[in-house]
Design an enzyme around this catalytic site. Structure first.
Site, short mmCIF file in Angstrom:
data_model
loop_
_atom_site.label_atom_id
_atom_site.label_comp_id
_atom_site.label_asym_id
_atom_site.label_seq_id
_atom_site.Cartn_x
_atom_site.Cartn_y
_atom_site.Cartn_z
N ALA A 302 0.82 -1.21 0.00
CA ALA A 302 0.00 0.00 0.00
C ALA A 302 0.85 1.26 0.00
CB ALA A 302 -0.92 0.00 1.22
N ILE A 304 3.51 1.71 -1.52
CA ILE A 304 4.01 1.94 -2.87
C ILE A 304 2.82 2.23 -3.77
CG2 ILE A 304 5.29 0.97 -4.81
CD1 ILE A 304 6.55 -1.00 -2.81
N GLU A 306 1.03 1.68 -6.56
CA GLU A 306 1.12 0.79 -7.71
C GLU A 306 0.72 1.47 -9.01
OE1 GLU A 306 0.49 -1.88 -4.16
OE2 GLU A 306 -0.29 0.03 -4.88
N ASP A 348 19.55 28.76 -32.18
CA ASP A 348 20.31 29.17 -33.36
C ASP A 348 19.58 30.33 -34.02
OD1 ASP A 348 22.27 29.06 -35.33
OD2 ASP A 348 21.04 27.77 -36.59
N ASP A 650 18.97 23.82 -36.40
CA ASP A 650 18.66 23.02 -37.57
C ASP A 650 19.90 22.58 -38.33
OD1 ASP A 650 19.47 25.42 -38.55
OD2 ASP A 650 17.73 25.80 -39.82
N GLU A 719 -4.25 4.78 4.26
CA GLU A 719 -4.39 3.35 4.54
C GLU A 719 -3.37 2.91 5.58
OE1 GLU A 719 -3.85 1.74 0.69
OE2 GLU A 719 -5.69 2.59 -0.12
N THR A 747 -9.77 1.30 -7.33
CA THR A 747 -10.43 2.59 -7.13
C THR A 747 -9.45 3.76 -7.08
OG1 THR A 747 -10.42 2.25 -4.72
CG2 THR A 747 -12.36 1.52 -5.93
N ASP A 748 -8.19 3.53 -6.71
CA ASP A 748 -7.24 4.65 -6.68
C ASP A 748 -6.75 5.02 -8.08
OD1 ASP A 748 -7.51 4.63 -4.00
OD2 ASP A 748 -5.48 3.99 -3.51
#
Length: 910
Positions: A302, A304, A306, A348, A650, A719, A747-748
């Site tokens: 959690a 981390i 994901e 340039d 260029d 969490e 859901t995240d």
């Protein structure tokens, strides 16, 4: 006896042992005959055996090919991230613990992220390979007295090559004979005007842009013809050495990649701490060891985010597509964001700030008393210059065509202006046929054409003002000056003028004209003088540059692109410094800089390449006569100050700097292939304004990345606080391990993905770029994340306690209420992710339809998880009663407490 412009040479027999000696280290400082001797060749060319032997020694006349990027390399690049490695480690740990569902879910995230990123970079690589497809160059070579047309790849040192107007120079060559040769070297040196060539040896210390007896690979013959001996091929040429500098210069990682790895290292420390602390706290409080081990692993997962790699990749990919639709091709996905941090643009001049097309911008006529009159801008009143431009058009070698015009760019500019002024060029030439011509030479610095006009002939002279003024005896229109202009019916009126007689050129009048010429030069203009002289029919003379009547001065300029001034001003408002870095002359560079708004006046300081000092001072905006290696030094100087540098260009001479800069931006239409291969971004419309679009997109993308990282971390930290608080206080777990993974992977992710699709805020380009060293999540953001997470976690634990002790729910029912409270509060928390300068109700988040769609989708997923029995059983969820739903509703509004508190505080302060 040799013809003019041709070196006396002695044939030298071929020798199979070819070694470069000192004369070939600086061939421009050696006579052409000595260069031929050093190369063991002659004007008759090499024999077939000698060509074969030299090819064995020197190889083929090819440039270093850029390394082909394969699909495997692109995939490995996508996986080269600490966050991705953490996710892979978490999947392995979950698999080891027997949690196959968690391991599979994380694996799907990794595959999805890698596939999206690899697909976008693969498309960019394939687009660049399509741009790289070029026609093979052919050239005319003399070998064994036979003239052949061969592919330039087959050239070897010592080959004798003939050049004609319009040819691309196939290798570096020492010129041995020339006929009014002018070469456009802008791609190599940045010099906007063609360079007149000759065969005389010059000082060995002469800089590249001033070696008039050399012709370099990749440049183009503007006018004239020549014969040269090949001195270098392939990677040994000037352009080849630049290409090698590009190939060997190591590319640094982009700031986004560095920031994501920095975030990954921070998360790694947090993960280790949480795993140990929560696991031990739960065991000490009496909870089952197996449950706490699962919970610790779930919390480690959690902690981390994901969804971060896949959301970041999709946000970058969307930005890449948006930029492609607006003519900016991005070769590397992470480069999109780097543009947003740009604080300095080194640009340039030729073809980037200017049109790379000469135009007549001034006509200075002689008055009735011989003095210079008031300058006329032909762009505003072309009809006022029809007469002198018709005369000047007769004194040219260039040709106009609908496809491609050929000849000296300054003569082409005169022809174009004459047409715009209403001159029928074909009718003028037919009514005033040319009977003789004296070609331009470096000695006279003038050319002359002689035409039949009425009953006599007219000499028209055009050339360097100093030379023409010296040969003039008077100035102004005279009865000997024809009126040559076409009417609406295309008929030409060629009759003598009836205006006042011209005035004689006294010393003071000559000085006035020379001063006017210097004034034009100070403005960066290329200046030509126009004069005429009548002569009797049939009269011949070698040099008709005397007794002239000076008509006036023609000022020419490679004009700035129309949109550049507004782009420079927009960059200034955005806190971005624009610096001109060019190989052109200082006066020309300063003039263009004034025209586009880089500097305010013609006294602005310029650093010249001859006494170059890599200074990144704020008061220096112009660097002229700069070599490719000096451009690298300048970019390093900006890096030492901590600036994120974008380099636009260029030409071949821009390529090393394009690669060394944080972001290299090449022109897609006029840009050379070497420049495009070195760049990160290709502007397919060659418009500098497109880079501003790219910078705005880059800033928007970084803001979106920061928004969804804040969102994901707020959810994940909440969490962690919920489970950690319960573990340390001995409360039941408010959310189970599989429920944690469900929230993180379902859901995240969708709200975070929607945040990655926010459009730009209205003030995106009205504030300075963020500090280069600023991380994605700064200290103020961590404080914000912790405060939001604390409020949400308090609401979740409170809902658990209310469900257990007031509603008398079972443990499973209470966990469902706390799970739903956490899930819905996280969804509503997305509205707190607007930028600091916007209001709560009017911002990019509330205007983003994807956000609203993501919320509806996630609510549907939650409903499915709750009401579909198999899924509810796996997640241990039970449908709450009405009272439970009221608790969920109250707790879910917790994310709005901090903004409401700030709003009330602002009212009290006011």
């Amino acid at each position: 006896m040799s013809t003019p412009g041709t070196a006396e040479v002695t044939p030298v027999p071929d020798d199979s042992t070819i070694k470069l000696d000192d004369r070939l280290q600086t061939p421009w400082a050696t006579s052409s005959s000595d260069v031929l001797a050093a190369l063991k060749t002659s004007e008759s060319g090499l024999s077939a055996d000698a060509v074969r032997e030299r090819r064995d020694v020197f190889g083929w006349n090819r440039m270093r090919e850029p390394e082909t990027v394969g699909l495997i390399q692109i995939i490995v690049r996508q996986l080269r991230s600490l966050v991705v490695l953490l996710l892979a480690a978490a999947a392995l740990v979950a698999l080891f613990m027997g949690d196959a569902v968690e391991a599979a879910a994380i694996g799907i995230v990794l595959i999805l992220n890698t596939a999206i990123g690899a697909a976008m970079e693969w498309r960019a690589v394939r687009s660049m390979e399509a741009l790289r497809a070029m026609d093979e160059i052919y050239c005319v070579v003399v070998r064994g007295d036979d003239v052949e047309r061969i592919s330039a790849v087959h050239l070897v040192p010592g080959d004798i090559v003939r050049l004609e107007e319009g040819d691309l120079v196939p290798a570096d060559m020492r010129l041995i004979s020339v006929a009014q040769l002018q070469v456009n070297e802008s791609a190599l040196t940045g010099e906007s005007a063609p360079v007149m060539k000759d065969t005389e040896a010059i000082d060995p210390e002469t800089v590249l842009a001033e070696r008039q007896n050399m012709s370099y690979k990749g440049t183009a013959v503007a006018t004239g013809s020549a014969t040269g001996v090949v001195t270098s091929i392939g990677t040994e040429t000037e352009v080849g050495e630049i290409s090698s500098m590009v190939a060997t210069d190591e590319s640094e990682r982009t700031p986004l990649e560095e920031r994501l790895d920095l975030l990954g290292r921070s998360l790694l420390r947090v993960v280790l701490f949480i795993t140990v602390a929560v696991g031990l706290a739960g065991v000490v409080s009496g909870k089952e060891t197996h449950l706490m081990l699962e919970t610790a692993i779930a919390l480690a997962v959690a902690a981390i985010p994901e969804g971060l790699p896949v959301v970041a990749t999709i946000a970058l990919a969307r930005g890449l597509r948006r930029m492609a639709r607006r003519n900016a091709l991005v070769r590397r996905l992470s480069s999109v964001e780097t543009l947003g941090a740009t604080g300095v643009i080194c640009t340039d001049k030729t073809g980037t700030l200017t049109e790379n097309e000469m135009r007549v911008v001034r006509w200075l006529p002689a008055t009735h008393d011989g003095h210079p009159g008031e300058p006329i801008d032909p762009r505003e009143a072309p009809e006022q210059v029809a007469q002198p431009m018709a005369l000047a058009a007769l004194c040219t070698s260039a040709t106009l065509s609908e496809g491609k015009s050929t000849g000296d760019p300054m003569e082409i500019a005169i022809l174009r202006l004459a047409e715009k002024a209403g001159v029928n060029l074909d009718a003028v030439r037919q009514s005033n046929p040319e009977v003789d011509r004296v070609a331009f030479s470096r000695e006279t610095r003038q050319m002359a054409t002689i035409h039949e006009v009425g009953s006599q002939e007219l000499v028209i002279v055009k050339g360097a003002p100093e030379a023409v003024i010296e040969g003039a005896e008077q100035a102004g229109m005279s009865e000997a000056t024809p009126l040559i202009a076409s009417g609406a019916d295309g008929q030409t009126d060629a009759r003598m003028s009836k205006t006042n007689e011209p005035a004689g050129l006294t010393r003071s009048v000559r000085e006035a004209w020379l001063s006017a010429n210097e004034a034009f030069g100070a403005e960066g203009l290329r200046v030509l003088a126009l004069a005429t002289r009548p002569r009797n029919r049939g009269e011949t003379e070698e040099a008709p540059f005397h007794d002239l009547t000076l008509l006036g001065l023609i000022g020419l300029l490679d004009p700035p692109r129309e949109d550049v001034r507004s782009v420079v001003e927009s960059c200034r408002r955005a806190g971005i410094r624009v610096v001109m870095v060019t190989g052109d002359q200082a006066a020309t560079a300063r003039s263009v800089a004034v025209a586009v708004g880089l500097v305010d006046d013609h006294d602005a300081p310029v650093i010249d390449g001859r006494d170059f000092e890599a200074r990144a001072d704020d008061d220096i905006a112009i660097y002229a006569r700069v070599s490719p290696r000096q451009k690298l030094e300048l970019i390093d100087a900006f890096h030492d100050r901590g600036d994120v540098v974008a380099m636009t260009g260029d030409g071949v001479n821009d390529a090393p700097a394009l690669q060394r800069a944080d972001i290299g931006v090449a022109m897609g239409q006029r840009g050379t292939q070497v420049a495009q291969d070195a760049a990160d971004v290709i502007l397919q419309d060659d418009a500098l304004a497109t880079i501003l679009v790219a910078i705005e997109e880059g800033r928007t993308i970084f803001g979106n990345i920061r928004a969804f990282v804040r969102y994901l971390l707020s959810c994940n930290v909440a969490e962690v606080m919920v489970v950690g608080g319960a573990s340390f206080t001995g409360l039941p777990l408010p959310i189970l391990p599989l429920q944690i993974l469900f929230l993180n992977l379902v859901t995240d992710v969708f709200p975070a993905l929607a945040l990655g699709m926010n459009d730009a805020e209205e003030d995106t380009l009205s504030h300075p770029p963020r500090p280069p060293e600023e991380p994605i999540i700064a200290r103020r953001h961590w404080l914000e994340i912790v405060s939001y997470s604390a409020v949400i976690s308090i609401a979740v634990i409170s809902s658990l306690l209310v469900s257990l002790h007031i509603l008398d729910y079972t443990a499973s029912e209470a966990v469902t209420v706390s799970f739903l409270t956490l899930a819905i509060s996280q969804l509503l928390h997305v509205f707190n992710m607007h930028s600091p300068g916007s209001t709560f109700f009017h911002n990019a988040v509330t205007r983003n339809p994807h956000v609203w769609g993501a919320i509806v989708l996630c609510l549907g997923i939650l409903a499915g998880a709750l009401f579909i029995p198999p899924i509810a059983s796996v997640l241990s969820l039970q449908t709450p009663t009405l009272e439970g739903w009221l608790v969920v509703a109250m707790g879910s509004l917790s994310p709005f407490v901090p903004p409401l508190a700030r709003w009330f505080y602002s009212l009290l302060v006011k």
